[in-house]
Structures are given as C-alpha cells and as structure tokens.
Design an enzyme around this catalytic site. Sequence first.
Site, PDB file in Angstrom:
ATOM      1  N   SER A 101      -3.751 -33.017  21.567  1.00  0.00           N
ATOM      2  CA  SER A 101      -2.877 -33.386  20.457  1.00  0.00           C
ATOM      3  C   SER A 101      -3.629 -33.332  19.124  1.00  0.00           C
ATOM      4  O   SER A 101      -4.090 -32.282  18.713  1.00  0.00           O
ATOM      5  CB  SER A 101      -2.276 -34.762  20.713  1.00  0.00           C
ATOM      6  OG  SER A 101      -1.324 -35.094  19.740  1.00  0.00           O
ATOM      7  N   ASP A 240       1.162 -31.661  14.689  1.00  0.00           N
ATOM      8  CA  ASP A 240      -0.148 -31.844  15.305  1.00  0.00           C
ATOM      9  C   ASP A 240      -0.443 -30.661  16.225  1.00  0.00           C
ATOM     10  O   ASP A 240       0.318 -29.693  16.285  1.00  0.00           O
ATOM     11  CB  ASP A 240      -0.207 -33.167  16.059  1.00  0.00           C
ATOM     12  CG  ASP A 240       0.836 -33.250  17.172  1.00  0.00           C
ATOM     13  OD1 ASP A 240       1.762 -32.427  17.193  1.00  0.00           O
ATOM     14  OD2 ASP A 240       0.717 -34.146  18.032  1.00  0.00           O
ATOM     15  N   ASP A 242      -0.294 -29.962  19.436  1.00  0.00           N
ATOM     16  CA  ASP A 242       0.622 -29.505  20.488  1.00  0.00           C
ATOM     17  C   ASP A 242       2.076 -29.522  20.055  1.00  0.00           C
ATOM     18  O   ASP A 242       2.970 -29.317  20.873  1.00  0.00           O
ATOM     19  CB  ASP A 242       0.433 -30.319  21.771  1.00  0.00           C
ATOM     20  CG  ASP A 242       0.836 -31.773  21.626  1.00  0.00           C
ATOM     21  OD1 ASP A 242       0.553 -32.356  20.559  1.00  0.00           O
ATOM     22  OD2 ASP A 242       1.407 -32.337  22.578  1.00  0.00           O
ATOM     23  N   ASP A 244       4.256 -31.867  18.948  1.00  0.00           N
ATOM     24  CA  ASP A 244       5.253 -32.883  19.304  1.00  0.00           C
ATOM     25  C   ASP A 244       5.378 -33.965  18.233  1.00  0.00           C
ATOM     26  O   ASP A 244       6.225 -34.845  18.341  1.00  0.00           O
ATOM     27  CB  ASP A 244       4.959 -33.500  20.679  1.00  0.00           C
ATOM     28  CG  ASP A 244       3.698 -34.356  20.715  1.00  0.00           C
ATOM     29  OD1 ASP A 244       2.905 -34.313  19.751  1.00  0.00           O
ATOM     30  OD2 ASP A 244       3.514 -35.070  21.722  1.00  0.00           O
TER      31      ASP A 244
END
Length: 471
Positions: A101, A240, A242, A244
């Site tokens: 992340s 961020d 990834d 999400d």
Amino acid sequence: MSLKFGTSGLRGLSQDLKGKASAIYATAFARHLLTSGQAKAGDPILIGQDFRDSSPAIAQTCIGALAAAGLKPIDCGALPTPALALYSLSLKAAALMITGSHIPADRNGIKFYRPDGEIDKQDETAIADLAKTVEVENISVTSALAENRADQANAFFFERNASLLPDNSLSGLKIGVYQHSTVARDAFVDVLKHYGADVLSLGRSETFIPVDTEAVSADTLEKLKTWSTEHKLDAIISADGDGDRPLLADEHGVPLRGDLLGLITANFLKADVVVTPVTSNSGIESSGDFEVLRTKVGSPFVIAGMEEALSKGNKGVIGFEANGGFLTASPFTLNGKTVSALPTRDCFLPLLAALKLAAEQNKPLSEIAAAYKLPVAAADRLQDFAQEKSAALMEHLRSSSTNLENFLKPVGTVKETSDIDGLRVTLSNGNTIHFRPSGNAPEMRCYVEAASEDEANALLNKGLDLIRNFG
C-alpha cells in the site's frame, strides 16, 4: 522476522517476505480455505500485485505455493486492489494482493480475500496459526504456470467505473493525474477521459514512491501546488500504491480530507447507514441524512460494522475510512443501473462522486469543501518510532487520569476520552487530539480537530512533539 498482521493484511520488510515466507503464508491461506470449506481442490485463486520491486518475485512464489497446495492460480498482474477484489467476487474465487500500500518501498505485504470478500480477524488468526505449522514442515519454494487474466480483470473494473456517472459528467473539467507508481494510474486516465474530462498525466515514476493519502508528505504537497498553478487545473487525483485510497487535491493543489470524500460519496449514493472509524471527522454525524456507526481503524472493523448493519435489516449500507477508502455493503442504483456491492476499499467511487459534484455545481472544489463546515482536521505520523515505545506511551496514558492530564498540559485540559482505537481526547475548548500506534509498522500517528486550520496545525505539531519527547 518483521512479518505480522495489521489493519491491512500481512506486512513486513520485503527481504523477510520474499522467498520461503511468502510460500508459507500462501500455503497457510490455501489450507485455511480448503479446511474451512471456502474452497475445494482445483478451485481458482487470483493473484494481483503493485509496482514495488519485490512484488513480482513474491507473486511468483505465491503462485507456486498455491498450485502445490491444490488450487488453480490465476495471474491478474499489476492492478488496483479493488479491481482484483471485484473480479474475485464475480468469480466467487479467493484472491491474494501483493502490496504494501502506502508504506516505504523496502516493505511489502499480502492482502487476503475469501471468495466472499476480505478476510476477517478470525481468518487472520487461523492463517497465522497454520503458517506456524507449515513453517515446521520446511516446504520448498516452487514455481508454477498460471493463466493470465490481467486484461479481463482490468476491463471488468473499467466497466464498473464507466457506469457510475452519466456520460460526459466531467466535461469542462481539467484534471491532473499524479501517476507516480500507483497501479491505478492508467485506469484513472481511461475513466476520466471516458467521462469527458481534459486529462493531464503528471509525475509518472518507474521507481516506487510511497504516497500516504492520510498523511500527505511535504514533497507531494509541493508538487500538487506547483502543478495546479502551472497547468491551471480544476483538480488533481491520485491514490496510494495499490489504488484503494484516494487522493483529491483542489484547484490550489490542497488535498481534501479522505473522510470528506467519504461523506460526499455517502450523500451521492443517498446512503442509509455510514460505518466509519473513530478517526474520521466528528462532523460527519450532522452532515447527512444517515445513521453513523463508529469502529476501530481498519477495513476489517468497518466491514464487521457494515455486516452488523445489514443483519439488522438496513439497506444502503456503506463504509469509509479517514484515508478515503470507500466500501459498499449494499448494491446501489445509479443511472438506472445496479452497481454491485464492493465491500473493500475503493478509490474510484469517491473520486468520481466528488468530481461530479464540482462539475454539477460548477464550483471549485475548495468552495465545495468549505460548504460542509466540518471541524478542521489534520493528521501526521512519526516514522521509525519503535512499536515498543508506542506501547509504553499508550500504557502510560491509560494507566491513570493524572498521567494523561500531565502529558496533555501543553495543549489543554481533558474533557472526555474515547478508547475505541488508540486514545482520542476531547479537550475543554472543544478541540480533539487522538494518539494511535500503527498496527503493522514502527509508526505513531496523531490526529487532531480544531476550529481553524492554524489551530489544527499548531495542535498537531504540539501533539507530535509530545510523542517524540516521551521518555
């Protein structure tokens, strides 16, 4: 070993996760699925990854371990976590996302998904226990071939996002996309262009850049302000690593709070129940026609809260976190189409909802944000703050009211406290300060609310100093 479960799956140093460790945890997850009846031998399991240098090797190790455990791995390549989750839900298949992340590039992690969505805390415990058993067995790190469905998974996610708004909803807006190294970077451009926006790609990097949407770095803030002025942008979006957690900056390059994006999206969807952590803005309760349920920080707790709301017969149940990650527990009807529930953090829906509001009202984002009249919130973290020291600080503050009052003397007098997650203190002047250790990294976070930006920033700096000087 640095590996441990936190608020967003398994995380630790990349050097600790690569090789046998990732094989152990992938094997443990497969065994958990098989023994719990959530999967059977030969069932598909999806694997996605972010753009960290260590992610491809970890993904390949997991593919080999999952195949050896009796499942059929499907490689979805580099894609946003919500895209992987949505595709896995459509197939009723489990999934692993290799990502750290927003944390630094020398760290990585694995997010685990059951066929019906994110794992819960009971699953985490079961996987961790099985990992200890697998480790004793001294399994080998193997390789295996996996069917590649990256194109299908990304296309499925695009179709969802392309159905959220009416055609040309963002026409007239000039929007920058800070691409850095987020796996959402190309999907952002495609979706914004689909809705008619004038899109400018910015800051693409082949080196991983950790962007924390909840504590935006000074370097990122400077980039956003410079780009906004230079290119006369209406907004800049990003996410961020990834994809999400959303990042939305206004026409001045100033990021909007993630919980404000969640609030805007809750109103956009006409939600009935909002589930959000204690760290989200205290003004949410009075800013919409919905019930608010507060939880601990982390999507597993938000998901548990949403499931509780559904079990009571509620409809229109959504959740969001202070970082802006938005979850839907119920299907919603938009543009005459049913949008299925996606009970994992997503950055696309809140970004699109906020941009649509700006286009619809023909107002700058800064004006839209100010109209909500929320208490001014700020947050930051101290990195490389040992978890042992965080634990000692929290124990000290909780052990007696005298300790807490003495610790907070430089910022105010204690009025009331909340111990839902970390320690949130309302001061006698109405301001709040909240101390919370990270669940999976050597970091200590501080959140504050005050009547003005200057007051909030001053309180935040004092709070960070108090943490830094403890002991």
